[in-house]
Design an enzyme around this catalytic site. Structure first.
Site, PDB file in Angstrom:
ATOM      1  N   GLN A  11      44.872  15.442 -14.615  1.00  0.00           N
ATOM      2  CA  GLN A  11      46.247  15.897 -14.479  1.00  0.00           C
ATOM      3  C   GLN A  11      47.171  14.724 -14.144  1.00  0.00           C
ATOM      4  O   GLN A  11      46.862  13.888 -13.309  1.00  0.00           O
ATOM      5  CB  GLN A  11      46.317  16.950 -13.375  1.00  0.00           C
ATOM      6  CG  GLN A  11      47.557  17.804 -13.403  1.00  0.00           C
ATOM      7  CD  GLN A  11      47.391  19.061 -12.549  1.00  0.00           C
ATOM      8  OE1 GLN A  11      46.283  19.440 -12.201  1.00  0.00           O
ATOM      9  NE2 GLN A  11      48.489  19.701 -12.220  1.00  0.00           N
ATOM     10  N   SER A  89      38.719  13.822 -12.182  1.00  0.00           N
ATOM     11  CA  SER A  89      39.121  15.164 -11.729  1.00  0.00           C
ATOM     12  C   SER A  89      38.930  16.184 -12.851  1.00  0.00           C
ATOM     13  O   SER A  89      37.808  16.430 -13.286  1.00  0.00           O
ATOM     14  CB  SER A  89      40.558  15.121 -11.209  1.00  0.00           C
ATOM     15  OG  SER A  89      40.897  16.318 -10.538  1.00  0.00           O
ATOM     16  N   LEU A  90      39.999  16.764 -13.374  1.00  0.00           N
ATOM     17  CA  LEU A  90      39.913  17.697 -14.493  1.00  0.00           C
ATOM     18  C   LEU A  90      39.094  17.115 -15.642  1.00  0.00           C
ATOM     19  O   LEU A  90      38.320  17.814 -16.306  1.00  0.00           O
ATOM     20  CB  LEU A  90      41.323  18.033 -14.978  1.00  0.00           C
ATOM     21  CG  LEU A  90      41.433  18.606 -16.395  1.00  0.00           C
ATOM     22  CD1 LEU A  90      40.982  20.036 -16.399  1.00  0.00           C
ATOM     23  CD2 LEU A  90      42.837  18.475 -16.929  1.00  0.00           C
ATOM     24  N   ARG A 114      40.043  27.568 -12.507  1.00  0.00           N
ATOM     25  CA  ARG A 114      40.325  26.427 -11.626  1.00  0.00           C
ATOM     26  C   ARG A 114      41.828  26.198 -11.502  1.00  0.00           C
ATOM     27  O   ARG A 114      42.369  25.989 -10.413  1.00  0.00           O
ATOM     28  CB  ARG A 114      39.643  25.171 -12.180  1.00  0.00           C
ATOM     29  CG  ARG A 114      39.799  23.900 -11.347  1.00  0.00           C
ATOM     30  CD  ARG A 114      39.091  22.763 -12.070  1.00  0.00           C
ATOM     31  NE  ARG A 114      38.988  21.537 -11.287  1.00  0.00           N
ATOM     32  CZ  ARG A 114      39.831  20.520 -11.334  1.00  0.00           C
ATOM     33  NH1 ARG A 114      40.910  20.615 -12.126  1.00  0.00           N
ATOM     34  NH2 ARG A 114      39.652  19.443 -10.614  1.00  0.00           N
ATOM     35  N   HIS A 189      41.973  17.760  -3.961  1.00  0.00           N
ATOM     36  CA  HIS A 189      40.899  16.889  -3.475  1.00  0.00           C
ATOM     37  C   HIS A 189      41.008  16.626  -1.966  1.00  0.00           C
ATOM     38  O   HIS A 189      40.868  15.503  -1.498  1.00  0.00           O
ATOM     39  CB  HIS A 189      40.869  15.568  -4.264  1.00  0.00           C
ATOM     40  CG  HIS A 189      40.579  15.772  -5.711  1.00  0.00           C
ATOM     41  ND1 HIS A 189      39.341  16.164  -6.164  1.00  0.00           N
ATOM     42  CD2 HIS A 189      41.381  15.674  -6.805  1.00  0.00           C
ATOM     43  CE1 HIS A 189      39.388  16.297  -7.487  1.00  0.00           C
ATOM     44  NE2 HIS A 189      40.613  16.012  -7.901  1.00  0.00           N
ATOM     45  N   GLN A 238      33.695  18.999  -5.865  1.00  0.00           N
ATOM     46  CA  GLN A 238      34.779  18.179  -6.412  1.00  0.00           C
ATOM     47  C   GLN A 238      36.161  18.548  -5.892  1.00  0.00           C
ATOM     48  O   GLN A 238      36.989  17.684  -5.607  1.00  0.00           O
ATOM     49  CB  GLN A 238      34.760  18.259  -7.947  1.00  0.00           C
ATOM     50  CG  GLN A 238      35.615  17.194  -8.624  1.00  0.00           C
ATOM     51  CD  GLN A 238      36.283  17.707  -9.887  1.00  0.00           C
ATOM     52  OE1 GLN A 238      37.020  18.687  -9.857  1.00  0.00           O
ATOM     53  NE2 GLN A 238      36.035  17.043 -10.997  1.00  0.00           N
TER      54      GLN A 238
END
Length: 297
Positions: A11, A89-90, A114, A189, A238
Site C-alpha cells: 500500500q 506488507s500487502l 484484510r 503493523h 504480519q
C-alpha cells in the site's frame, strides 16, 4: 543462470492507470471479471478514474493484489520465473499467490477481508522517517508508549506506527532529515491492529496453504522457506508486527540472489533495496511494455 528474486510492493505504491494495459489480454480480462464478482466493484474503474477511492485501504489493497498478480501471470507467460519471492506488507500475499501457496481467488478473498478489517481499525497514525540517528530512534521508541517501528526498510528509511499523539511525541524528540505522515486509516503493523488481527487469524485458519514452489521470505521472520505451515504461522503475525525489509534484502543476498525484479506500480522497493544491497541488478515491471523490455534484455 542469474539467480532472480521477484518482489511485490504494498500500500502506497498504487497509482491511477495501473493495470489498464492488461485489459487487452483475455486471461487478465477474465480475472478482472472474476474480481468484480468477488468484490462487488470494478478494479479497472477504480484504477482508471477514481483517484480518491484508489487511496482508500478498502480499495487499494484489492487493486494492488489483482494488478500485481496479473503482471506476474504475464511474466510467467513470457517464460520468466523467480528463484525466490518476497512482498512488502500487502505484497506478501501476491508473493504467496505467485509461489502457488494459494490460488488467485483465495488470495483475493483474503485481501478483501484484510482490507475491510484494516480499514475499520482507525485512531492510528504512521510516519515515514528519512535520515535519522539509529540509536536515538531506538531509545525514543523504547521510552515512548504506543508507537513502534512498523517498517524497517533500510538504514536511512523507516516507518513508525502508533497512536497519533505518540507519533507526534516521538517526532518532536528526534532529529530527522525528513518526516512524512502517511495517508492511512490506522496504525498498521502495530499492536493497535490486535483486534483486526485476531479476526483475520480466524479467516487464515480456514484456508489451506500448499508448500511454496519457490522459497518465500516473510515480513515477520525474513528467512527463506517453502514450508506451508511455517508460511501460514508467519503470516498470522504480519498485521501486528513490523515489516523487516532491510533484513529481507540481506536474506536475498545470503541466498545468493543477483537480480531483483519489482513487479507492480512504482519503484519503491528497488529504491530501498539498493541502499542495503548496492550490487544487485535491479529492474521494474509496471506494465506490459516493461515485460517486453525484459524479454529483449
Amino acid at each position: 543462470m542469474t539467480k532472480t528474486a521477484w518482489v511485490f510492493p504494498g500500500q502506497g505504491s498504487q497509482k491511477i492507470g495501473m493495470g489498464i494495459d492488461l485489459l487487452d489480454l483475455p486471461a487478465a480480462k477474465a480475472k478482472f471479471k472474476q474480481a468484480k464478482e468477488i468484490l462487488g466493484w470494478s478494479i479497472t474503474e477504480i484504477c482508471e478514474t477514481q483517484k480518491e477511492k484508489l487511496s482508500q485501504t478498502l480499495y487499494t489493497q484489492p487493486c494492488l493484489y489483482v494488478v500485481e498478480s496479473l503482471l506476474a501471470d504475464e511474466m510467467f507467460a513470457h517464460s520468466f520465473q523467480p528463484d525466490i519471492v518476497a512482498g512488502h506488507s500487502l505484497g506478501e500475499y501476491v508473493a504467496l499467490y505467485v509461489a502457488g501457496v494459494f490460488d488467485f481467488e483465495t488470495g483475493l478473498r483474503l485481501i478483501k477481508k484484510r482490507a475491510e478489517l484494516m480499514n475499520n481499525a482507525t485512531d492510528g497514525q504512521m510516519a515515514a522517517l528519512m535520515g535519522f540517528d539509529q540509536k536515538q530512534l531506538e531509545y525514543e521508541l523504547q521510552k515512548t508508549e504506543n508507537v513502534v517501528l512498523a517498517n524497517d526498510n533500510n538504514s536511512a528509511q523507516v516507518v513508525i506506527s502508533g497512536r497519533p499523539e505518540a507519533v507526534e511525541t516521538l517526532l518532536n524528540n528526534i532529529k530527522v532529515k525528513r518526516a512524512v505522515k502517511l495517508n492511512v486509516s490506522g496504525a498498521f503493523h502495530s499492536h493497535l491492529m490486535e483486534s483486526a488481527s485476531i479476526e483475520f487469524k480466524k479467516v487464515l485458519e480456514s484456508v489451506e496453504f500448499a508448500d511454496a514452489k519457490f522459497p518465500i521470505i516473510s515480513n515477520f521472520e525474513p528467512i527463506a522457506t517453502i514450508d506451508a505451515a511455517t508460511i501460514k504461522k508467519r503470516l498470522t503475525q504480519q498485521m501486528t508486527n513490523g515489516v523487516r525489509w532491510r533484513e529481507t534484502s540481506l536474506e536475498m543476498q545470503k541466498e545468493e540472489v543477483e537480480k531483483v525484479i519489482e513487479i507492480g506500480p512504482g519503484k519503491v522497493l528497488t529504491g530501498i533495496i539498493k541502499r542495503t544491497c548496492p550490487d544487485f541488478k535491479l529492474a521494474n515491471v509496471n506494465s506490459l511494455k516493461d515485460i517486453k523490455a525484459q524479454v529483449k534484455s
